[in-house]
Write a protein that holds these residues in place. Structure first.
Motif, PDB file in Angstrom:
ATOM      1  N   LYS A   1       0.856  -1.183   0.000  1.00  0.00           N
ATOM      2  CA  LYS A   1       0.000   0.000   0.000  1.00  0.00           C
ATOM      3  C   LYS A   1       0.898   1.241   0.000  1.00  0.00           C
ATOM      4  O   LYS A   1       1.790   1.381   0.828  1.00  0.00           O
ATOM      5  CB  LYS A   1      -0.886  -0.034   1.257  1.00  0.00           C
ATOM      6  CG  LYS A   1      -1.885   1.070   1.329  1.00  0.00           C
ATOM      7  CD  LYS A   1      -3.066   0.781   0.441  1.00  0.00           C
ATOM      8  CE  LYS A   1      -4.105   1.867   0.673  1.00  0.00           C
ATOM      9  NZ  LYS A   1      -4.930   2.083  -0.462  1.00  0.00           N
TER      10      LYS A   1
ATOM     11  N   SER B   1       1.879   5.063   0.525  1.00  0.00           N
ATOM     12  CA  SER B   1       1.537   6.180   1.399  1.00  0.00           C
ATOM     13  C   SER B   1       2.215   7.444   0.871  1.00  0.00           C
ATOM     14  O   SER B   1       3.412   7.440   0.587  1.00  0.00           O
ATOM     15  CB  SER B   1       2.019   5.887   2.823  1.00  0.00           C
ATOM     16  OG  SER B   1       2.087   7.069   3.578  1.00  0.00           O
ATOM     17  N   PHE B   2       1.441   8.506   0.750  1.00  0.00           N
ATOM     18  CA  PHE B   2       1.997   9.770   0.257  1.00  0.00           C
ATOM     19  C   PHE B   2       3.104  10.257   1.185  1.00  0.00           C
ATOM     20  O   PHE B   2       4.174  10.660   0.731  1.00  0.00           O
ATOM     21  CB  PHE B   2       0.890  10.826   0.139  1.00  0.00           C
ATOM     22  CG  PHE B   2       1.343  12.078  -0.553  1.00  0.00           C
ATOM     23  CD1 PHE B   2       1.402  12.132  -1.939  1.00  0.00           C
ATOM     24  CD2 PHE B   2       1.718  13.198   0.168  1.00  0.00           C
ATOM     25  CE1 PHE B   2       1.831  13.285  -2.592  1.00  0.00           C
ATOM     26  CE2 PHE B   2       2.144  14.351  -0.475  1.00  0.00           C
ATOM     27  CZ  PHE B   2       2.198  14.388  -1.857  1.00  0.00           C
TER      28      PHE B   2
ATOM     29  N   ILE C   1       6.083   8.939  -1.080  1.00  0.00           N
ATOM     30  CA  ILE C   1       6.190   9.949  -2.135  1.00  0.00           C
ATOM     31  C   ILE C   1       6.896  11.213  -1.654  1.00  0.00           C
ATOM     32  O   ILE C   1       7.799  11.707  -2.327  1.00  0.00           O
ATOM     33  CB  ILE C   1       4.791  10.255  -2.710  1.00  0.00           C
ATOM     34  CG1 ILE C   1       4.271   8.992  -3.388  1.00  0.00           C
ATOM     35  CG2 ILE C   1       4.848  11.416  -3.684  1.00  0.00           C
ATOM     36  CD1 ILE C   1       2.839   9.000  -3.758  1.00  0.00           C
TER      37      ILE C   1
ATOM     38  N   TRP D   1      -0.356  13.137  -6.399  1.00  0.00           N
ATOM     39  CA  TRP D   1      -1.449  13.054  -5.423  1.00  0.00           C
ATOM     40  C   TRP D   1      -2.798  12.903  -6.127  1.00  0.00           C
ATOM     41  O   TRP D   1      -3.638  12.104  -5.705  1.00  0.00           O
ATOM     42  CB  TRP D   1      -1.456  14.278  -4.523  1.00  0.00           C
ATOM     43  CG  TRP D   1      -2.655  14.329  -3.618  1.00  0.00           C
ATOM     44  CD1 TRP D   1      -3.746  15.129  -3.741  1.00  0.00           C
ATOM     45  CD2 TRP D   1      -2.899  13.511  -2.474  1.00  0.00           C
ATOM     46  NE1 TRP D   1      -4.644  14.883  -2.749  1.00  0.00           N
ATOM     47  CE2 TRP D   1      -4.165  13.883  -1.947  1.00  0.00           C
ATOM     48  CE3 TRP D   1      -2.198  12.503  -1.843  1.00  0.00           C
ATOM     49  CZ2 TRP D   1      -4.710  13.279  -0.830  1.00  0.00           C
ATOM     50  CZ3 TRP D   1      -2.739  11.904  -0.715  1.00  0.00           C
ATOM     51  CH2 TRP D   1      -3.982  12.296  -0.224  1.00  0.00           C
ATOM     52  N   ASN D   2      -2.995  13.663  -7.189  1.00  0.00           N
ATOM     53  CA  ASN D   2      -4.259  13.587  -7.916  1.00  0.00           C
ATOM     54  C   ASN D   2      -4.486  12.225  -8.570  1.00  0.00           C
ATOM     55  O   ASN D   2      -5.625  11.883  -8.877  1.00  0.00           O
ATOM     56  CB  ASN D   2      -4.350  14.698  -8.972  1.00  0.00           C
ATOM     57  CG  ASN D   2      -4.527  16.063  -8.327  1.00  0.00           C
ATOM     58  OD1 ASN D   2      -4.971  16.181  -7.181  1.00  0.00           O
ATOM     59  ND2 ASN D   2      -4.158  17.092  -9.053  1.00  0.00           N
ATOM     60  N   ARG D   3      -3.446  11.448  -8.730  1.00  0.00           N
ATOM     61  CA  ARG D   3      -3.563  10.099  -9.297  1.00  0.00           C
ATOM     62  C   ARG D   3      -3.636   9.023  -8.209  1.00  0.00           C
ATOM     63  O   ARG D   3      -3.494   7.839  -8.500  1.00  0.00           O
ATOM     64  CB  ARG D   3      -2.350   9.794 -10.195  1.00  0.00           C
ATOM     65  CG  ARG D   3      -2.228  10.606 -11.460  1.00  0.00           C
ATOM     66  CD  ARG D   3      -3.075  10.097 -12.619  1.00  0.00           C
ATOM     67  NE  ARG D   3      -2.963   8.687 -12.892  1.00  0.00           N
ATOM     68  CZ  ARG D   3      -2.141   8.126 -13.761  1.00  0.00           C
ATOM     69  NH1 ARG D   3      -1.321   8.877 -14.459  1.00  0.00           N
ATOM     70  NH2 ARG D   3      -2.129   6.826 -13.923  1.00  0.00           N
ATOM     71  N   ARG D   4      -3.882   9.427  -6.978  1.00  0.00           N
ATOM     72  CA  ARG D   4      -3.862   8.491  -5.848  1.00  0.00           C
ATOM     73  C   ARG D   4      -4.829   7.327  -5.996  1.00  0.00           C
ATOM     74  O   ARG D   4      -4.588   6.248  -5.472  1.00  0.00           O
ATOM     75  CB  ARG D   4      -4.089   9.223  -4.536  1.00  0.00           C
ATOM     76  CG  ARG D   4      -5.452   9.847  -4.366  1.00  0.00           C
ATOM     77  CD  ARG D   4      -5.514  10.740  -3.125  1.00  0.00           C
ATOM     78  NE  ARG D   4      -6.760  11.469  -3.045  1.00  0.00           N
ATOM     79  CZ  ARG D   4      -7.019  12.604  -3.681  1.00  0.00           C
ATOM     80  NH1 ARG D   4      -6.092  13.154  -4.440  1.00  0.00           N
ATOM     81  NH2 ARG D   4      -8.198  13.198  -3.564  1.00  0.00           N
ATOM     82  N   ASP D   5      -5.918   7.522  -6.722  1.00  0.00           N
ATOM     83  CA  ASP D   5      -6.871   6.434  -6.908  1.00  0.00           C
ATOM     84  C   ASP D   5      -6.306   5.313  -7.771  1.00  0.00           C
ATOM     85  O   ASP D   5      -6.777   4.179  -7.690  1.00  0.00           O
ATOM     86  CB  ASP D   5      -8.163   6.966  -7.545  1.00  0.00           C
ATOM     87  CG  ASP D   5      -8.904   7.920  -6.616  1.00  0.00           C
ATOM     88  OD1 ASP D   5      -8.706   7.829  -5.383  1.00  0.00           O
ATOM     89  OD2 ASP D   5      -9.669   8.764  -7.126  1.00  0.00           O
TER      90      ASP D   5
ATOM     91  N   TRP E   1      -2.887   4.519  -7.828  1.00  0.00           N
ATOM     92  CA  TRP E   1      -1.556   4.127  -7.367  1.00  0.00           C
ATOM     93  C   TRP E   1      -1.373   2.617  -7.376  1.00  0.00           C
ATOM     94  O   TRP E   1      -0.274   2.130  -7.618  1.00  0.00           O
ATOM     95  CB  TRP E   1      -1.284   4.660  -5.962  1.00  0.00           C
ATOM     96  CG  TRP E   1      -0.977   6.125  -5.896  1.00  0.00           C
ATOM     97  CD1 TRP E   1      -0.731   6.974  -6.936  1.00  0.00           C
ATOM     98  CD2 TRP E   1      -0.884   6.920  -4.718  1.00  0.00           C
ATOM     99  NE1 TRP E   1      -0.487   8.243  -6.481  1.00  0.00           N
ATOM    100  CE2 TRP E   1      -0.579   8.244  -5.113  1.00  0.00           C
ATOM    101  CE3 TRP E   1      -1.024   6.661  -3.370  1.00  0.00           C
ATOM    102  CZ2 TRP E   1      -0.394   9.277  -4.215  1.00  0.00           C
ATOM    103  CZ3 TRP E   1      -0.850   7.690  -2.466  1.00  0.00           C
ATOM    104  CH2 TRP E   1      -0.544   8.986  -2.882  1.00  0.00           C
TER     105      TRP E   1
ATOM    106  N   ILE F   1       6.130   3.505  -8.305  1.00  0.00           N
ATOM    107  CA  ILE F   1       5.675   4.869  -8.028  1.00  0.00           C
ATOM    108  C   ILE F   1       6.822   5.873  -8.153  1.00  0.00           C
ATOM    109  O   ILE F   1       6.615   7.004  -8.590  1.00  0.00           O
ATOM    110  CB  ILE F   1       4.974   4.966  -6.644  1.00  0.00           C
ATOM    111  CG1 ILE F   1       4.210   6.292  -6.513  1.00  0.00           C
ATOM    112  CG2 ILE F   1       5.950   4.788  -5.513  1.00  0.00           C
ATOM    113  CD1 ILE F   1       2.990   6.391  -7.358  1.00  0.00           C
TER     114      ILE F   1
END
Length: 172
Positions: free
Chosen positions: A3, A5-6, A10, A43-47, A49, A55
Motif C-alpha cells: 500500500k 503512502s503519500f 512519495i 497526489w491527484n492520481r492516488r486512486d 496508485w 511509483i
C-alpha cells in the motif's frame, strides 16, 4: 502489493525530484515549482496508485516531463545550475589557493554538465548523482537500457575531453 503512502513513499522523493528538475531547467525557482506541481499531479492520481508498478519511476517521469515542458516554454537554457559557491572540505587542501583552484574546477565541470544535451544530462544525473540503475533510468526517460548506457558514455567522454582541453590549454 504494498500500500503506497503519500507521506512515507512519495514525499521523501522530493529531493530527488528537485535535483532532477534543477538539472533539466537549471533554475532553482523553476525546479521548486516543478516539484510542487509533480507532487500535486502524483497526489491527484492516488486512486490509481495500485495500478502503477513503480511509483518512484512514475514520479520521476512526471517531474522530467514537466521540467522539459517548462524548459521549452521559457527557453531557460543559458542559466547557471548553481549560483552559490561550492563549499569544499577545509582539511582536504591546506592553502586558500588550492581551495580556490578546486572550486574553479568544480564550477567548470558543472558548466560542462549544463552544456550537455538534455538526454545525456538527465541520464548522467540519474545514474551518477541519484544512483539509479540503467533499467530505472530507461523507465523514467522512456528509452532503452542500451540508449541509457550510450548517453552516459557520451556524456562522460564529452566532459572528460572538454575538461582535459581546459586543463591543458585553458580553453572553455
Amino acid at each position: 502489493m504494498k500500500k503506497i503512502s503519500f507521506t512515507s513513499d512519495i514525499l521523501p522523493m522530493k529531493d530527488i525530484l528537485y535535483r532532477l528538475a534543477l538539472r533539466i531547467t537549471l533554475s532553482r525557482e523553476e525546479a521548486e515549482d516543478i516539484v510542487q506541481d509533480t507532487l500535486i499531479r502524483v497526489w491527484n492520481r492516488r486512486d490509481s496508485w495500485d495500478t502503477i508498478e513503480n511509483i518512484e519511476a512514475f514520479a520521476l517521469t512526471v517531474c522530467r516531463n514537466m521540467s522539459l515542458d517548462r524548459l521549452r516554454l521559457h527557453e531557460n537554457q543559458n542559466a547557471s545550475l548553481d549560483d552559490t559557491p561550492v563549499e569544499s572540505n577545509p582539511t582536504a587542501t591546506a592553502n586558500p589557493y588550492e581551495r580556490t583552484v578546486q572550486r574553479e574546477k568544480v564550477q567548470i565541470v558543472r558548466q560542462l554538465i549544463d552544456a550537455l544535451p538534455e538526454k545525456q544530462r538527465a541520464c548522467m544525473q540519474l545514474r551518477d548523482m541519484e544512483g539509479k540503475t540503467h533499467k530505472e533510468i530507461a523507465a523514467v526517460l522512456g528509452i532503452t537500457e542500451e540508449q541509457v548506457r550510450v548517453n552516459i558514455f557520451r556524456a562522460r567522454q564529452t566532459i572528460k575531453q572538454q575538461f582535459e582541453r581546459y586543463e591543458n590549454y585553458g580553453l572553455n
